[in-house]
Design an enzyme around this catalytic site. Structure first.
Site, PDB file in Angstrom:
ATOM      1  CD  GLU A  33       3.307 -20.245  34.435  1.00 28.93           C
ATOM      2  OE1 GLU A  33       3.635 -21.190  35.194  1.00 28.93           O
ATOM      3  OE2 GLU A  33       3.189 -20.513  33.263  1.00 28.93           O
ATOM      4  NE  ARG A  76       8.417 -24.751  31.628  1.00 22.88           N
ATOM      5  CZ  ARG A  76       7.762 -25.825  31.824  1.00 22.88           C
ATOM      6  NH1 ARG A  76       6.338 -25.924  31.496  1.00 22.88           N
ATOM      7  NH2 ARG A  76       8.265 -26.880  32.497  1.00 22.88           N
ATOM      8  CG  HIS A  91       1.581 -23.733  33.847  1.00 23.91           C
ATOM      9  ND1 HIS A  91       2.951 -23.525  34.024  1.00 23.91           N
ATOM     10  CD2 HIS A  91       1.727 -25.165  33.272  1.00 23.91           C
ATOM     11  CE1 HIS A  91       3.701 -24.351  33.532  1.00 23.91           C
ATOM     12  NE2 HIS A  91       3.138 -25.290  32.940  1.00 23.91           N
TER      13      HIS A  91
HETATM   14  O1  A2R Z   1      14.909 -30.630  18.240  1.00 25.62           O
HETATM   15  P1  A2R Z   1      13.874 -30.240  17.097  1.00 25.62           P
HETATM   16  O2  A2R Z   1      14.277 -29.930  15.738  1.00 25.62           O
HETATM   17  O3  A2R Z   1      12.802 -31.425  16.902  1.00 25.62           O
HETATM   18  O4  A2R Z   1      12.790 -28.960  17.714  1.00 25.62           O
HETATM   19  C1  A2R Z   1      12.250 -29.026  18.991  1.00 25.62           C
HETATM   20  C2  A2R Z   1      11.464 -28.007  19.211  1.00 25.62           C
HETATM   21  N1  A2R Z   1      12.450 -26.777  19.707  1.00 25.62           N
HETATM   22  C3  A2R Z   1      12.989 -26.009  19.077  1.00 25.62           C
HETATM   23  N2  A2R Z   1      12.251 -25.304  18.001  1.00 25.62           N
HETATM   24  C4  A2R Z   1      12.671 -23.987  17.578  1.00 25.62           C
HETATM   25  N3  A2R Z   1      13.726 -23.537  18.141  1.00 25.62           N
HETATM   26  C5  A2R Z   1      14.407 -23.814  19.131  1.00 25.62           C
HETATM   27  N4  A2R Z   1      15.254 -23.184  19.893  1.00 25.62           N
HETATM   28  C6  A2R Z   1      14.022 -25.085  19.843  1.00 25.62           C
HETATM   29  N5  A2R Z   1      14.091 -25.979  20.893  1.00 25.62           N
HETATM   30  C7  A2R Z   1      13.286 -26.989  20.873  1.00 25.62           C
HETATM   31  O5  A2R Z   1      10.805 -28.212  20.319  1.00 25.62           O
HETATM   32  C8  A2R Z   1      11.162 -29.920  19.164  1.00 25.62           C
HETATM   33  O6  A2R Z   1      10.482 -30.146  17.917  1.00 25.62           O
HETATM   34  C9  A2R Z   1      10.308 -29.564  20.133  1.00 25.62           C
HETATM   35  C10 A2R Z   1      10.173 -30.092  21.542  1.00 25.62           C
HETATM   36  O7  A2R Z   1       9.738 -31.345  21.440  1.00 25.62           O
HETATM   37  P2  A2R Z   1      10.222 -32.525  22.522  1.00 25.62           P
HETATM   38  O8  A2R Z   1      11.531 -32.494  23.286  1.00 25.62           O
HETATM   39  O9  A2R Z   1       9.704 -33.802  22.204  1.00 25.62           O
HETATM   40  O10 A2R Z   1       9.384 -31.941  23.810  1.00 25.62           O
HETATM   41  P3  A2R Z   1       7.880 -32.006  24.387  1.00 25.62           P
HETATM   42  O11 A2R Z   1       7.755 -33.444  25.180  1.00 25.62           O
HETATM   43  O12 A2R Z   1       6.875 -32.107  23.172  1.00 25.62           O
HETATM   44  O13 A2R Z   1       7.541 -31.111  25.215  1.00 25.62           O
HETATM   45  C11 A2R Z   1       7.706 -29.660  24.899  1.00 25.62           C
HETATM   46  C12 A2R Z   1       7.281 -28.575  25.984  1.00 25.62           C
HETATM   47  C13 A2R Z   1       8.070 -28.794  27.255  1.00 25.62           C
HETATM   48  O14 A2R Z   1       9.389 -28.736  27.349  1.00 25.62           O
HETATM   49  C14 A2R Z   1       7.390 -28.156  28.146  1.00 25.62           C
HETATM   50  O15 A2R Z   1       7.867 -26.980  28.313  1.00 25.62           O
HETATM   51  C15 A2R Z   1       5.954 -28.172  27.807  1.00 25.62           C
HETATM   52  O16 A2R Z   1       6.047 -28.520  26.310  1.00 25.62           O
HETATM   53  O17 A2R Z   1       5.039 -28.490  28.451  1.00 25.62           O
END
Ligand code: A2R
Length: 318
Positions: free
Chosen positions: A261, A232, A279
């Protein structure tokens, strides 16, 4: 059969409309000439909203829909929806995870290779006739055997890691917690950047990741480093990125997302070592169709038994 009223925010495809038409009576928010009057008069009629990751559920819509039960959003990122508030109201929020992992990972590869091998200036050299007048294009930097740092090792981050293996990469990552994976974990984004030559952001947006990639992280990445953002726009401090690029603190950047954006800072547009895409990380016919089908499937399942197929984590207990 009485159709259920569905409020549509943002565009949908004909395929989605056709799939929903039998069961849902769809009204399009952006077609209403007086949005405030429309929401005041009809907001309470909608138990269902279809939206996307960009628009989410705006505050005025949220306030005007007291009988809302389900939100089906097109996209995996849902930082434009207050999922905790929805959960507290018993509203089920669904998104479209997994079906776009490969496409977003491919977009990372596309941007990384384009920046490192200077695809855009090289294409310009060929196209402009400079090859004939000025001679060969200068040598570029290989993507082979690099140290790649992944910020966010979730569904997409792990798919990116798989892609990186094909380039012989040594994979590092930062996430909220360490995973059981054969990659090197770093407790901070700055530590991850310092260990790497290529840094890719693929965390969710929102308050907890805002400006995770800041001046300190970019400095740690170093003058030979490449930063790629497919997460993002909010994840990167865009002003700090512009300054780091202008001052040679990093070598280049590949950006699919931006802080405001569809606005992109002119400074970024003018740089030869930056590759910009609007995007479009998940933007292929095939993947967008799969995302649309999942948006529809979530609404259909909710109609059938009150549950959704792919609830966001905040709403999974409902
Ligand atoms: O919960 P964790 O330890 O697996 O960490 C998640 C990480 N994450 C963060 N890392 C560091 N600081 C933070 N505050 C934080 N918040 C979240 O991002 C996890 O490893 C990763 C997100 O993975 P998923 O929930 O599986 O999301 P996905 O499907 O990979 O999509 C990621 C993003 C979407 O939210 C859209 O913004 C973009 O990709 O298209």
């Amino acid at each position: 059969m009485t159709k259920v009223k569905l409020l549509q925010i943002g565009g949908i495809t004909e395929r989605m409309r056709a799939a929903l038409a039998d069961q849902f009576d769809i009204d399009i928010l952006f077609d209403q000439p007086d949005r405030a009057a429309f929401l005041a008069a009809h907001g309470a009629d909608y138990p269902a909203i279809l939206t996307n990751g960009h628009y989410g559920v705006p505050e005025d819509v949220d306030a005007a829909t007291p009988n809302l039960k389900v939100v089906s959003s097109y996209g995996v990122g849902y930082d434009a929806i207050d999922a905790d508030a929805c959960a507290a109201r018993g509203i089920k929020v669904a998104h479209t995870p997994d079906v776009l992992n490969d496409e977003v990972a491919d977009t990372f590869v596309l941007l990384w290779l384009a920046v490192s091998r200077e695809l855009i200036p090289s294409d310009r050299h060929a196209r402009s006739g400079k090859w004939e007048t000025d001679g060969n294009y200068p040598l570029t930097r290989s993507v082979q055997n690099r140290r790649v740092g992944i910020l966010g090792l979730g569904r997409i981050g792990q798919t990116i890691a798989e892609r990186c293996k094909a380039f012989g990469a040594d994979i590092h990552y930062h996430a909220r917690s360490e995973k059981d994976v054969p990659y090197t974990y770093h407790a901070t984004a700055a530590d991850c950047a310092a260990a790497c030559e290529v840094l890719v952001a693929i965390t969710p947006g929102g308050a907890s990741t805002r400006h995770m990639v800041n001046a300190e992280v970019l400095k740690a990445l170093g003058p030979d480093g490449i930063f790629i953002n497919v997460a993002r726009g909010s994840v990167c401090d865009e002003q700090a990125l512009v300054e780091a690029l202008q001052q040679g603190k990093i070598a280049g950047a590949g950006l699919d997302v931006f802080e405001e954006e569809p606005k992109i800072p002119d400074a970024l547009k003018s740089m030869d070592n930056v590759v910009l895409t609007p995007h479009v990380a998940s933007g292929t016919h095939e993947t967008r169709q799969a995302m649309g089908d999942l948006v529809v499937a979530n609404l259909q399942q909710w109609l059938k038994d009150g549950s959704v197929k792919t609830a966001v984590p905040e709403c999974r207990h409902l």
